[in-house]
Design a protein around this motif. Sequence first.
Motif, PDB file in Angstrom:
ATOM      1  N   PRO A  46       0.819  -1.216   0.000  1.00  0.00           N
ATOM      2  CA  PRO A  46       0.000   0.000   0.000  1.00  0.00           C
ATOM      3  C   PRO A  46       0.850   1.261   0.000  1.00  0.00           C
ATOM      4  CG  PRO A  46      -0.927  -1.606   1.503  1.00  0.00           C
ATOM      5  CD  PRO A  46       0.384  -2.179   1.040  1.00  0.00           C
TER       6      PRO A  46
ATOM      7  N   SER B 221      -4.895  -2.189  -1.607  1.00  0.00           N
ATOM      8  CA  SER B 221      -5.289  -0.779  -1.499  1.00  0.00           C
ATOM      9  C   SER B 221      -4.084   0.136  -1.623  1.00  0.00           C
ATOM     10  CB  SER B 221      -5.982  -0.535  -0.159  1.00  0.00           C
ATOM     11  OG  SER B 221      -7.200  -1.245  -0.080  1.00  0.00           O
ATOM     12  N   GLY B 222      -4.372   1.360  -2.043  1.00  0.00           N
ATOM     13  CA  GLY B 222      -3.369   2.412  -2.011  1.00  0.00           C
ATOM     14  C   GLY B 222      -2.332   2.363  -3.104  1.00  0.00           C
TER      15      GLY B 222
ATOM     16  N   GLY C  28     -12.224  -5.744  -5.034  1.00  0.00           N
ATOM     17  CA  GLY C  28     -12.396  -5.885  -3.599  1.00  0.00           C
ATOM     18  C   GLY C  28     -13.721  -6.566  -3.314  1.00  0.00           C
TER      19      GLY C  28
ATOM     20  N   LYS D 237     -14.613  -5.936   2.497  1.00  0.00           N
ATOM     21  CA  LYS D 237     -13.224  -5.478   2.448  1.00  0.00           C
ATOM     22  C   LYS D 237     -12.942  -4.839   1.094  1.00  0.00           C
ATOM     23  CE  LYS D 237      -8.475  -6.911   3.460  1.00  0.00           C
ATOM     24  NZ  LYS D 237      -7.567  -8.051   3.752  1.00  0.00           N
TER      25      LYS D 237
ATOM     26  N   VAL E  77     -11.300  -2.557  -1.850  1.00  0.00           N
ATOM     27  CA  VAL E  77      -9.988  -2.033  -2.204  1.00  0.00           C
ATOM     28  C   VAL E  77     -10.115  -0.518  -2.282  1.00  0.00           C
ATOM     29  CG1 VAL E  77      -8.246  -1.924  -4.013  1.00  0.00           C
ATOM     30  CG2 VAL E  77      -9.225  -4.108  -3.383  1.00  0.00           C
ATOM     31  N   THR E  78      -9.262   0.198  -1.557  1.00  0.00           N
ATOM     32  CA  THR E  78      -9.416   1.639  -1.424  1.00  0.00           C
ATOM     33  C   THR E  78      -8.239   2.390  -2.035  1.00  0.00           C
ATOM     34  OG1 THR E  78      -8.337   1.708   0.740  1.00  0.00           O
ATOM     35  CG2 THR E  78     -10.703   1.315   0.716  1.00  0.00           C
ATOM     36  N   ASP E  79      -8.527   3.582  -2.507  1.00  0.00           N
ATOM     37  CA  ASP E  79      -7.506   4.561  -2.898  1.00  0.00           C
ATOM     38  C   ASP E  79      -6.536   4.031  -3.950  1.00  0.00           C
ATOM     39  OD1 ASP E  79      -8.173   6.801  -1.016  1.00  0.00           O
ATOM     40  OD2 ASP E  79      -7.765   5.236   0.452  1.00  0.00           O
ATOM     41  N   VAL E  80      -7.044   3.315  -4.918  1.00  0.00           N
ATOM     42  CA  VAL E  80      -6.225   2.898  -6.060  1.00  0.00           C
ATOM     43  C   VAL E  80      -6.349   3.946  -7.157  1.00  0.00           C
ATOM     44  CG1 VAL E  80      -6.052   1.211  -7.946  1.00  0.00           C
ATOM     45  CG2 VAL E  80      -6.275   0.433  -5.581  1.00  0.00           C
TER      46      VAL E  80
ATOM     47  N   THR F 256     -14.799  -1.331  -4.797  1.00  0.00           N
ATOM     48  CA  THR F 256     -13.754  -0.331  -4.589  1.00  0.00           C
ATOM     49  C   THR F 256     -14.315   0.903  -3.881  1.00  0.00           C
ATOM     50  OG1 THR F 256     -14.055   0.847  -6.690  1.00  0.00           O
ATOM     51  CG2 THR F 256     -12.620  -1.103  -6.707  1.00  0.00           C
ATOM     52  N   ASP F 257     -13.421   1.627  -3.250  1.00  0.00           N
ATOM     53  CA  ASP F 257     -13.740   2.898  -2.599  1.00  0.00           C
ATOM     54  C   ASP F 257     -12.651   3.896  -2.985  1.00  0.00           C
ATOM     55  OD1 ASP F 257     -14.443   5.004  -0.973  1.00  0.00           O
ATOM     56  OD2 ASP F 257     -14.309   3.900   0.916  1.00  0.00           O
TER      57      ASP F 257
ATOM     58  N   SER G 288     -19.340  -0.088  -5.993  1.00  0.00           N
ATOM     59  CA  SER G 288     -18.216   0.769  -5.623  1.00  0.00           C
ATOM     60  C   SER G 288     -18.706   2.166  -5.301  1.00  0.00           C
ATOM     61  CB  SER G 288     -17.192   0.822  -6.761  1.00  0.00           C
ATOM     62  OG  SER G 288     -16.661  -0.471  -7.022  1.00  0.00           O
TER      63      SER G 288
END
Length: 353
Positions: A50, A70-71, A106, A110, A112-115, A135-136, A158
């Motif tokens: 990340p 994530s990230g 994701g 859970k 997947v964030t900030d991709v 996703t978020d 998402s």
Amino acid sequence: MTKRQIAYLVCTAAVVASGVGAAAPSACSRTVHRVNPGESIQKAVNTAKPGDVIFVSPGTYHESVSITVSGLTLRGASTRSTVIVPDKASADSACAKAGNGICVTGTKSKPVTDVTVRSLTLRGFKKTGLWATGTDRLRVERVTSEKNGQWGIAQERSVRGVFRHDTVEANGDAGLFLGNTVATEEGALDSKAVIIHNRLLGNRIGLTVRRLRNVVVDGNEATGNCTAMFLVGDENKPRPGALRVTDNFVHANNKFCAATARLPFLQGSGIILTGVEDSLVAGNRVEDNVGKAPMSGGIVLAKNFQGALNQRNDIRDNLVLGNGTADLASQDKGKGNTFLDNECAASRPAGMC
């Protein structure tokens, strides 16, 4: 040089090739993985943590890429110079087997964030250039996705996605597709997505927003599609709506697309709302969308096939000219829809100009 500038340089200083083992972390645990032609983007993604950046050098890469961490930032050298196409000889990942180019995946529990995915081209995939689910805060910026079998860039399940300065061209269905879910019938998702300053060119549908709430569609250009923008709702609850469609340039979407099991033939449609509520369509320039399809016209409130009505939508301050069969058209009997201060020449029913 300030201490802040020095710290930033330290944070971005570590660069490793994808063919080498795991990279040593930098002072702030951010590593830049550089991928060169002939090397594997997926291998770099698999070793990243990340906050890391995968920088893809100019070249053509034959693979699909799956992101589940994530990230991460996946970044090409530029849209024109970094190109990802299918590998016809190998399709061993789930993403590739599904016919997609990049998959960001994701789950509801859970996400997947900030991709971030930016500055590259995705071309010629059987299904979707970039597919995202669960996703978020996904950001897709300055990506060209073209000549894919179904969607150029697509997202479901998402929230808070940002799609900015992308070009989606000559895709089999929608250039940009955002929906609550593809596989099942559910109520609208509170998406909070932002779709701004994109180019939607020569697709079946430039943009589809399906069964979502709270989406901003601003400053995009759509031309050469069969339908420019399709804002789709249904009878499920929560109802789709609270959309803001503003300051878009929608012109000459006159391509012919044959009927499907879900839709009649399409041609000459600018902005279509069907089964949507509490939305604003304002300040758009909608010109020269000409056809004889059931939903042809500049801005059209169309009948929903499940019986859901457009309700309480505000259509105002748009320039809507040269469209056939009408500049403004209201085809259902939903209540509370208003047409105010639009510059247009012809409407159905008459009296809305």
